[in-house]
Design an enzyme around this catalytic site. Structure first.
Site, PDB file in Angstrom:
ATOM      1  N   VAL A   8       1.212  -3.530   4.360  1.00  0.00           N
ATOM      2  CA  VAL A   8       1.013  -4.461   5.137  1.00  0.00           C
ATOM      3  C   VAL A   8       2.465  -5.559   5.108  1.00  0.00           C
ATOM      4  CG1 VAL A   8      -1.268  -4.572   4.895  1.00  0.00           C
ATOM      5  CG2 VAL A   8       0.033  -6.001   3.130  1.00  0.00           C
ATOM      6  N   TYR A  52      -3.892  -3.484  -9.720  1.00  0.00           N
ATOM      7  CA  TYR A  52      -3.736  -2.907  -8.256  1.00  0.00           C
ATOM      8  C   TYR A  52      -2.646  -3.929  -7.429  1.00  0.00           C
ATOM      9  CZ  TYR A  52      -4.475  -2.066  -3.566  1.00  0.00           C
ATOM     10  OH  TYR A  52      -4.027  -2.020  -1.955  1.00  0.00           O
ATOM     11  N   TYR A  87      -4.681   5.104   7.718  1.00  0.00           N
ATOM     12  CA  TYR A  87      -6.056   4.434   7.846  1.00  0.00           C
ATOM     13  C   TYR A  87      -6.819   4.945   9.185  1.00  0.00           C
ATOM     14  CZ  TYR A  87      -3.639   1.193   4.596  1.00  0.00           C
ATOM     15  OH  TYR A  87      -3.099   0.770   3.431  1.00  0.00           O
ATOM     16  N   LYS A 144       0.303   3.373  -2.963  1.00  0.00           N
ATOM     17  CA  LYS A 144      -0.799   4.301  -3.250  1.00  0.00           C
ATOM     18  C   LYS A 144      -0.634   5.719  -3.497  1.00  0.00           C
ATOM     19  CE  LYS A 144      -3.816   0.902  -0.658  1.00  0.00           C
ATOM     20  NZ  LYS A 144      -4.654   0.761   0.328  1.00  0.00           N
ATOM     21  N   SER A 185       0.927  -1.137  -0.047  1.00  0.00           N
ATOM     22  CA  SER A 185       0.003   0.112   0.128  1.00  0.00           C
ATOM     23  C   SER A 185       0.913   1.310  -0.089  1.00  0.00           C
ATOM     24  CB  SER A 185      -0.843  -0.046   1.256  1.00  0.00           C
ATOM     25  OG  SER A 185      -1.950  -0.976   0.968  1.00  0.00           O
TER      26      SER A 185
END
Length: 422
Positions: A259, A189, A241, A67, A64
């Site tokens: 992660v 993705y 998050y 992103k 991630s």
């Protein structure tokens, strides 16, 4: 003289490495096999110098942490208005893999959660799925400064277990905000997340954002300042998050976690930071990474909301005096934070002293933070003990150390004129 900054980073690494909480991500088989004790920290300045501690060359998948950079590519390719019409910018307050949309707009709430990242990937320029991915991979490589491959084993492992992401892709297609095939969007993705990096790569990528979109080592303009401002803004509010509020108040650096165990942070105008340790907390953020960022932010005064008179202190110049006692003088100005002390240390350690005496002129320095004080005191110690020079501090306001306390291994002067008499 050897720079003390790597030693400081090593001390942070050793201290934060004592935290053994958390567990590796186990819902992706390849990630579950990661060594939980791997730990690395890297810091890149906006002019391309990289400091690292621990296993900084260990490679892992970007996950991630991709992103923000994909969001930047989409903004550059499509324009801000087009992207905002598809993906919101509001914190979700939910886990990264929550299957939900804004009930009023049917948009993903932001590009840092999975639903938003899948849609953002679909906005990247490309004739087909392969073209979109290669455009992203090449852009990531330019930001890192060298080609970045994809880990096929991680991709295969993640693709075989990505049912939740596929559900998001079909949901986005069903409500009409996703224009391409949902399976292609999700597969792209997952490929994006499977690009491999190390901690040094990530620090340089973060430093590109901190440097207004200019890659620090190559000088190439990757993103416009407007794109970077949008990316950093969303990282600040959404990058961590459902722990974003706690992160912002505690650390205060625009950041993004992954992660695989990494966290990147970009402090505008100063540094890019990357930490890797696979042990995650309940939010999916690296436990040791959080500790390291908290320590660096506290020590270096890096909180975004800290009010300073100068965003970055610079070395005003250096010269060698004439006379019976030649002295190499380094003139410093502004509030001394990490970026300023790092440039000073680099100038001093780049070559042997040019005279038997070295002086630091702090007349125009109103304030020195804790870590800069520690670094400067260590520079003084090493100059005196390792290089055998006499060190002088021109410090009329006693900004270095407590008022009235002498600096070890140095003499304190009140003004430059005393150099000729000293």
């Amino acid at each position: 003289m050897r720079s003390p900054i790597p030693d400081y980073l090593a001390e942070v690494h050793d201290t934060c490495g004592e935290f053994l909480g958390g567990a590796v991500a186990d819902y992706i088989p390849e990630l579950a096999a990661a060594d939980p004790d791997t730990f690395a920290i890297a810091l890149a300045t906006v002019d391309g110098t990289v400091y690292a501690a621990g296993e900084a060359d260990h490679r892992f998948t970007i996950q991630s942490m991709s992103k923000p950079f994909t969001y930047g590519v989409a903004l550059a390719d499509r324009g801000k208005d087009h992207v905002l019409a598809k993906v919101g910018v509001e914190p979700s307050g939910e886990a990264f893999n929550e299957i939900s949309l804004d009930p009023e707009t049917d948009q993903p709430r932001n590009p840092m959660i999975n639903a938003g990242a899948i849609l953002t990937h679909s906005l990247v320029r490309g004739e087909d799925a392969d073209d979109r991915f290669e455009h992203l991979r090449q852009t990531f490589s330019r930001i890192a400064g060298h080609p970045l491959p994809m880990d096929e084993d991680v991709f295969t492992s993640e693709w075989a277990t990505t049912h939740r992401n596929l559900a998001m892709g079909h949901m986005l297609k069903a409500v009409g905000v996703l224009d391409i095939d949902p399976v292609d969007a999700v597969e792209g993705y997952v490929r994006q997340c499977s690009i491999t990096v190390n901690c040094r790569d990530l620090a340089m990528m973060a430093a590109t954002l901190a440097n207004g979109g200019v890659q620090p080592a190559s000088g190439e303009l990757i993103f416009s300042r407007r794109v970077v401002r949008q990316v950093l803004s969303v990282m600040t509010t959404c990058g961590m998050y459902d722990a974003a509020g706690d992160w912002l108040t505690t650390v205060g650096i625009p950041a993004k976690s992954g992660v695989s165990g990494g966290i990147i942070g970009a402090l505008p105008g100063q540094v890019g930071i990357a930490v890797f340790s696979p042990r995650l907390d309940q939010h999916g953020n690296s436990v040791r990474g959080l500790r390291a960022f908290e320590r660096l932010s506290r020590d270096m005064g890096m909180h975004l909301m800290d009010v300073t008179r100068d965003a970055r202190t610079s070395l005003r110049g250096s010269y060698v005096t004439d006379g019976d006692h030649p002295t190499e003088v380094h003139k410093v100005q502004g509030d001394l934070r990490f970026a300023g002390v790092e440039s000073l240390v680099r100038a001093v350690s780049a070559q042997p002293p040019r005279a038997s005496r070295v002086a630091f002129d702090l007349t125009r320095v109103p304030e020195i933070d804790d870590v800069s004080t520690r670094v400067l005191l260590e520079v003084i110690r090493r100059l005196h003990l390792d290089d055998g020079v006499e060190v002088l501090i021109i410090d009329p306001d006693h900004v270095l150390g407590e008022h009235g306390v002498e600096v070890p291994y140095a003499r304190r002067l009140h003004h430059v004129g005393e150099l000729t008499a000293a």
